[in-house]
Design a protein around this motif. Structure first.
Motif, PDB file in Angstrom:
ATOM      1  N   ASP A   1      -6.545   6.694  11.377  1.00 35.22           N
ATOM      2  CA  ASP A   1      -5.731   7.906  11.472  1.00 35.22           C
ATOM      3  C   ASP A   1      -4.224   7.640  11.469  1.00 35.22           C
ATOM      4  O   ASP A   1      -3.426   8.562  11.591  1.00 35.22           O
ATOM      5  N   ASN A   2      -3.816   6.376  11.294  1.00 36.73           N
ATOM      6  CA  ASN A   2      -2.389   6.041  11.239  1.00 36.73           C
ATOM      7  C   ASN A   2      -1.941   6.085   9.773  1.00 36.73           C
ATOM      8  O   ASN A   2      -1.827   5.062   9.104  1.00 36.73           O
ATOM      9  N   ILE A   3      -1.689   7.294   9.308  1.00 32.83           N
ATOM     10  CA  ILE A   3      -1.355   7.514   7.898  1.00 32.83           C
ATOM     11  C   ILE A   3      -0.082   6.762   7.505  1.00 32.83           C
ATOM     12  O   ILE A   3       0.004   6.194   6.416  1.00 32.83           O
ATOM     13  N   GLY A   4       0.916   6.741   8.405  1.00 39.69           N
ATOM     14  CA  GLY A   4       2.169   6.038   8.107  1.00 39.69           C
ATOM     15  C   GLY A   4       1.934   4.564   7.827  1.00 39.69           C
ATOM     16  O   GLY A   4       2.415   4.019   6.827  1.00 39.69           O
ATOM     17  N   SER A   5       1.182   3.896   8.703  1.00 35.40           N
ATOM     18  CA  SER A   5       0.913   2.463   8.503  1.00 35.40           C
ATOM     19  C   SER A   5       0.074   2.236   7.250  1.00 35.40           C
ATOM     20  O   SER A   5       0.302   1.271   6.512  1.00 35.40           O
ATOM     21  N   LYS A   6      -0.876   3.108   7.008  1.00 37.41           N
ATOM     22  CA  LYS A   6      -1.701   2.983   5.803  1.00 37.41           C
ATOM     23  C   LYS A   6      -0.808   2.986   4.565  1.00 37.41           C
ATOM     24  O   LYS A   6      -0.937   2.123   3.685  1.00 37.41           O
TER      25      LYS A   6
END
Length: 173
Positions: free
Chosen positions: A138-143
């Motif tokens: 759920d960590n879209i930024g890191s993805k």
């Protein structure tokens, strides 16, 4: 604007505490997980980092690693990054070779992409050919940061610690 990746130093204590306060203000638990020692004795924290780099007195399940801080021209700490020189079974599942944090007030400004890019160069210089980088599903930024820097998704695992889905990416250097 000058941005630099530097190793932790005592003269940056005030700036580091400012970064910790930013996390506290945003009610993020990264301090308890990673920086609690720095919150009460900064010099001891720096000593701990130096020992960790040499693989001395490592906590169970930990491996030797180095930490750098991303600074702007005002010496504000925009984020931190850790490079593990090898990965053990735990870090192979989640954690990988690299972990990074961007201070909440500096997010969504491209510093995550930059800090990962800079540490990948250090890993390359140190002889790594590939590195594993993970993030919560759920960590879209890191993805997006990992994929921007060449991350190729291998698979998804369930974290034994949090129970969350963890994405596992390999980056060729």
């Amino acid at each position: 604007m000058m941005i630099d990746l530097v190793q932790p130093e005592l003269y940056l204590e005030e700036k580091f505490i400012e970064m910790l306060n930013d996390y506290n203000k945003n009610e993020e638990d990264v301090i308890d997980r990673r920086y609690s020692r720095a919150n009460y004795d900064f010099k001891s924290y720096l000593d701990y980092l130096k020992k960790r780099e040499k693989g001395v007195n490592l906590e169970v399940g930990h491996v030797a690693s180095s930490e750098w801080w991303l600074l702007n021209e005002n010496k504000d700490i925009l984020g931190t990054v850790r490079l593990r020189y090898e990965i053990n079974e735990t870090n192979y599942e989640e954690g990988g070779h690299i972990g990074y944090d961007i201070s909440p007030r500096y997010r969504r400004k491209g510093y995550g992409k930059l800090i990962l890019n800079l540490i990948l160069e250090k890993a390359r210089v140190l002889g790594h050919r590939t590195v594993l980088v993970t993030c919560d599903f759920d960590n879209i930024g890191s993805k997006k940061i990992i994929e921007y820097n060449g991350g190729r998704l291998e698979n998804t695992v369930i974290s034994k610690e949090s129970g969350k889905e963890v994405l596992r990416y390999w980056i060729e250097l």
